[in-house]
Write a protein that holds these residues in place. Structure first.
Motif, PDB file in Angstrom:
ATOM      1  N   CYS A  66      21.710  40.221 -50.577  1.00 51.52           N
ATOM      2  CA  CYS A  66      21.347  41.623 -50.792  1.00 51.52           C
ATOM      3  C   CYS A  66      22.518  42.576 -50.551  1.00 51.52           C
ATOM      4  N   GLU A  67      23.563  42.079 -49.889  1.00 53.55           N
ATOM      5  CA  GLU A  67      24.795  42.845 -49.629  1.00 53.55           C
ATOM      6  C   GLU A  67      24.631  43.951 -48.592  1.00 53.55           C
ATOM      7  N   ALA A  68      23.491  43.971 -47.873  1.00 57.67           N
ATOM      8  CA  ALA A  68      23.307  45.011 -46.853  1.00 57.67           C
ATOM      9  C   ALA A  68      24.305  44.829 -45.712  1.00 57.67           C
ATOM     10  N   CYS A  69      24.614  43.569 -45.380  1.00 56.17           N
ATOM     11  CA  CYS A  69      25.577  43.321 -44.303  1.00 56.17           C
ATOM     12  C   CYS A  69      26.968  43.807 -44.697  1.00 56.17           C
ATOM     13  N   ASP A  70      27.352  43.578 -45.951  1.00 58.50           N
ATOM     14  CA  ASP A  70      28.663  44.066 -46.424  1.00 58.50           C
ATOM     15  C   ASP A  70      28.730  45.585 -46.262  1.00 58.50           C
ATOM     16  N   TYR A  71      27.631  46.244 -46.637  1.00 54.82           N
ATOM     17  CA  TYR A  71      27.602  47.702 -46.622  1.00 54.82           C
ATOM     18  C   TYR A  71      27.745  48.248 -45.192  1.00 54.82           C
ATOM     19  N   ILE A  72      27.044  47.600 -44.258  1.00 51.48           N
ATOM     20  CA  ILE A  72      26.967  48.171 -42.901  1.00 51.48           C
ATOM     21  C   ILE A  72      28.150  47.767 -42.015  1.00 51.48           C
ATOM     22  N   CYS A  73      28.810  46.671 -42.332  1.00 47.63           N
ATOM     23  CA  CYS A  73      29.828  46.121 -41.421  1.00 47.63           C
ATOM     24  C   CYS A  73      31.015  47.082 -41.264  1.00 47.63           C
ATOM     25  N   PRO A  74      31.258  47.557 -40.023  1.00 49.99           N
ATOM     26  CA  PRO A  74      32.366  48.507 -39.845  1.00 49.99           C
ATOM     27  C   PRO A  74      33.729  47.873 -40.093  1.00 49.99           C
ATOM     28  N   GLU A  75      33.778  46.549 -40.000  1.00 46.14           N
ATOM     29  CA  GLU A  75      35.068  45.851 -40.218  1.00 46.14           C
ATOM     30  C   GLU A  75      35.280  45.493 -41.683  1.00 46.14           C
ATOM     31  N   LYS A  76      34.306  45.875 -42.522  1.00 44.17           N
ATOM     32  CA  LYS A  76      34.386  45.612 -43.976  1.00 44.17           C
ATOM     33  C   LYS A  76      34.580  44.127 -44.293  1.00 44.17           C
ATOM     34  N   ILE A  77      33.891  43.288 -43.538  1.00 45.77           N
ATOM     35  CA  ILE A  77      33.965  41.840 -43.794  1.00 45.77           C
ATOM     36  C   ILE A  77      33.133  41.531 -45.039  1.00 45.77           C
ATOM     37  N   PRO A  78      33.707  40.846 -46.034  1.00 46.72           N
ATOM     38  CA  PRO A  78      32.950  40.591 -47.277  1.00 46.72           C
ATOM     39  C   PRO A  78      32.004  39.399 -47.105  1.00 46.72           C
ATOM     40  N   LEU A  79      30.920  39.637 -46.352  1.00 42.00           N
ATOM     41  CA  LEU A  79      30.032  38.531 -45.960  1.00 42.00           C
ATOM     42  C   LEU A  79      29.394  37.829 -47.155  1.00 42.00           C
ATOM     43  N   THR A  80      28.979  38.607 -48.159  1.00 37.85           N
ATOM     44  CA  THR A  80      28.288  37.976 -49.296  1.00 37.85           C
ATOM     45  C   THR A  80      29.246  37.084 -50.087  1.00 37.85           C
ATOM     46  N   LYS A  81      30.477  37.524 -50.225  1.00 34.45           N
ATOM     47  CA  LYS A  81      31.469  36.712 -50.935  1.00 34.45           C
ATOM     48  C   LYS A  81      31.725  35.409 -50.148  1.00 34.45           C
ATOM     49  N   ILE A  82      31.723  35.527 -48.834  1.00 28.11           N
ATOM     50  CA  ILE A  82      31.949  34.344 -48.002  1.00 28.11           C
ATOM     51  C   ILE A  82      30.757  33.378 -48.129  1.00 28.11           C
ATOM     52  N   VAL A  83      29.550  33.936 -48.194  1.00 26.96           N
ATOM     53  CA  VAL A  83      28.356  33.098 -48.427  1.00 26.96           C
ATOM     54  C   VAL A  83      28.488  32.369 -49.774  1.00 26.96           C
ATOM     55  N   ASP A  84      28.932  33.100 -50.795  1.00 26.99           N
ATOM     56  CA  ASP A  84      29.137  32.467 -52.117  1.00 26.99           C
ATOM     57  C   ASP A  84      30.087  31.275 -52.004  1.00 26.99           C
ATOM     58  N   GLU A  85      31.162  31.467 -51.260  1.00 26.84           N
ATOM     59  CA  GLU A  85      32.153  30.386 -51.118  1.00 26.84           C
ATOM     60  C   GLU A  85      31.560  29.200 -50.361  1.00 26.84           C
ATOM     61  N   GLY A  86      30.734  29.505 -49.362  1.00 24.95           N
ATOM     62  CA  GLY A  86      30.085  28.430 -48.599  1.00 24.95           C
ATOM     63  C   GLY A  86      29.136  27.625 -49.484  1.00 24.95           C
ATOM     64  N   ARG A  87      28.349  28.325 -50.292  1.00 19.25           N
ATOM     65  CA  ARG A  87      27.397  27.635 -51.176  1.00 19.25           C
ATOM     66  C   ARG A  87      28.161  26.784 -52.197  1.00 19.25           C
ATOM     67  N   LYS A  88      29.187  27.373 -52.754  1.00 23.84           N
ATOM     68  CA  LYS A  88      29.973  26.663 -53.779  1.00 23.84           C
ATOM     69  C   LYS A  88      30.577  25.396 -53.172  1.00 23.84           C
ATOM     70  N   THR A  89      31.099  25.497 -51.948  1.00 23.81           N
ATOM     71  CA  THR A  89      31.724  24.325 -51.317  1.00 23.81           C
ATOM     72  C   THR A  89      30.669  23.256 -51.036  1.00 23.81           C
ATOM     73  N   CYS A  90      29.472  23.667 -50.619  1.00 28.93           N
ATOM     74  CA  CYS A  90      28.381  22.697 -50.393  1.00 28.93           C
ATOM     75  C   CYS A  90      28.054  21.943 -51.686  1.00 28.93           C
ATOM     76  N   VAL A  91      28.020  22.665 -52.798  1.00 31.93           N
ATOM     77  CA  VAL A  91      27.698  22.033 -54.085  1.00 31.93           C
ATOM     78  C   VAL A  91      28.833  21.082 -54.489  1.00 31.93           C
ATOM     79  N   GLU A  92      30.067  21.565 -54.366  1.00 35.34           N
ATOM     80  CA  GLU A  92      31.192  20.763 -54.872  1.00 35.34           C
ATOM     81  C   GLU A  92      31.555  19.600 -53.950  1.00 35.34           C
TER      82      GLU A  92
END
Ligand code: SF4
Ligand code: SF4
Length: 360
Positions: A66-92
């Motif tokens: 939902c990207e709410a964590c990306d929006y709220i994070c004061p450190e601007k950590i791209p959490l959703t992009k990191i989740v995408d990378e985690g899912r992709k690595t699990c698949v591959e």
């Protein structure tokens, strides 16, 4: 589709101050009290580093993106992009695929839609559309095969507002589901296929919020991309609407994919107010609004989680109004099933259908 390195993930992990602000807007955490956004950072690091899959690998799939964590994070950590990378690595790395995920991916490759439906996407259409136009209306799989009412209403409203458009017989799934569940290789094939078709048009209009964000973020298109609500918003400004409906209260549920990443917040509200509704807002709303629960592949990964989140949205909505509006076919689908499952008495309305009823 750039890949994050382990070093970049470690750097992002170091930035996390454990302020826990992301917990307050994470629909998954709010009802499970587990699987926080910052937990996902640690899990992705393990997924990257370990040769065997870690016990907690599923944490990265317990996210609606939902990207709410990306929006709220004061450190601007791209959490959703990191989740995408985690899912992709699990698949591959380990071939992780939920049973329905596997079936749906194959259906998309075979038939162009997740439902293995071999009928035309507009089999329900009872009128002729222009065969040629510089504007392409991309309906999306959900509207084409699960919500023809929404499809018909969108088409009627665009016609009533004088928008010139066509629908392509070549329409194919945009690849959003496949990418979101970690199969980036197949998503790339789909993007390449669709890009050839999209480039024939000057403007792509998407009817679905999921298609909109996916095409905007993952396709390399020169043509202008708009969500249909933006087109309606532009055209309706000078239109006089004399609503036959009585002025009454309603609450609007934002689509995660239009608000946080793309700032499409006011158009549906202005349109609803023009239609005569007095709008109430959720306590957490607009950029901070909570997800309906359907997204990020959640209905495939864990339907019970998706429905619990839908139930929460409906319970919060009903505190303010017994009518909830959305413009997203995923939200409508999940909210209606949640209302039925948990016997919640609320009217779930599609903004396009209601607009079609009152537009001359
Ligand atoms: S994207 Fe949404 S569901 Fe996923 S971790 Fe962030 S706030 Fe939670
Ligand atoms: S909001 Fe950002 S910094 Fe704060 S806990 Fe969450 S990820 Fe860490």
């Amino acid at each position: 589709m750039s890949k994050l390195t382990i070093k970049e993930i470690e750097e992002e992990l170091d930035k996390c101050t454990k302020c826990k602000l992301c917990e307050e807007v994470c629909s998954i955490f709010l009802f499970t009290k587990k699987f926080t956004p910052y937990d996902k950072l640690k899990v992705v690091k393990e997924i990257f580093q370990n040769s065997q899959k870690p016990d907690n690998w599923e944490t990265v799939f317990l996210c609606t993106k939902c990207e709410a964590c990306d929006y709220i994070c004061p450190e601007k950590i791209p959490l959703t992009k990191i989740v995408d990378e985690g899912r992709k690595t699990c698949v591959e790395k380990w071939g992780i695929q939920y049973p329905r995920q596997k079936v749906i991916t194959q259906n998309i490759l075979d038939t162009g839609n997740p439902f293995a439906n071999s009928e035309s996407r507009t089999a329900w259409l009872d009128k002729e559309l222009a065969k040629k136009s510089k504007n392409l209306l991309h309906l999306g799989c959900m509207i084409s095969y699960t919500n023809s009412k929404m499809g018909k209403s969108i088409i009627n409203v665009l016609e009533k507002l004088g928008v010139d458009f066509t629908i392509s017989p070549e329409e194919f799934c945009c690849g959003y589901f496949v990418y979101n569940t970690g199969n980036h290789k197949v998503a790339k094939q789909i993007i390449e296929r669709n890009s050839i078709e999209f480039k024939k048009y000057e403007q792509i209009i998407t009817a679905c919020a999921g298609c909109y964000t996916f095409i905007k973020e993952h396709y390399d298109l020169n043509n202008q991309l708009k969500h249909v609500i933006e087109i309606i918003f532009e055209k309706i400004q000078n239109k006089k609407i004399d609503p036959s409906i009585k002025r009454k209260l309603a609450i609007f549920l934002d689509s995660c994919h239009l608000t946080r990443p793309h700032g499409i917040i006011e158009p549906p509200r202005v349109i609803l107010e023009k239609m005569g509704y007095e709008l109430k807002e959720f306590d957490l709303t607009k950029e901070k609004g909570l997800c309906c629960g359907a997204d990020g592949g959640m209905r495939i990964i864990k339907i019970d989680f998706a429905l619990e989140m839908g139930k929460n949205r409906l319970e919060k909505a009903i505190e303010k109004s017994n009518t909830i509006f959305t413009l997203c076919p995923f939200c409508i689908h999940n909210l209606k099933e949640a209302a039925q499952t948990f016997a919640i008495d609320i009217q779930i309305k599609d903004i396009f259908e209601e607009l079609d009823k009152i537009l001359p």
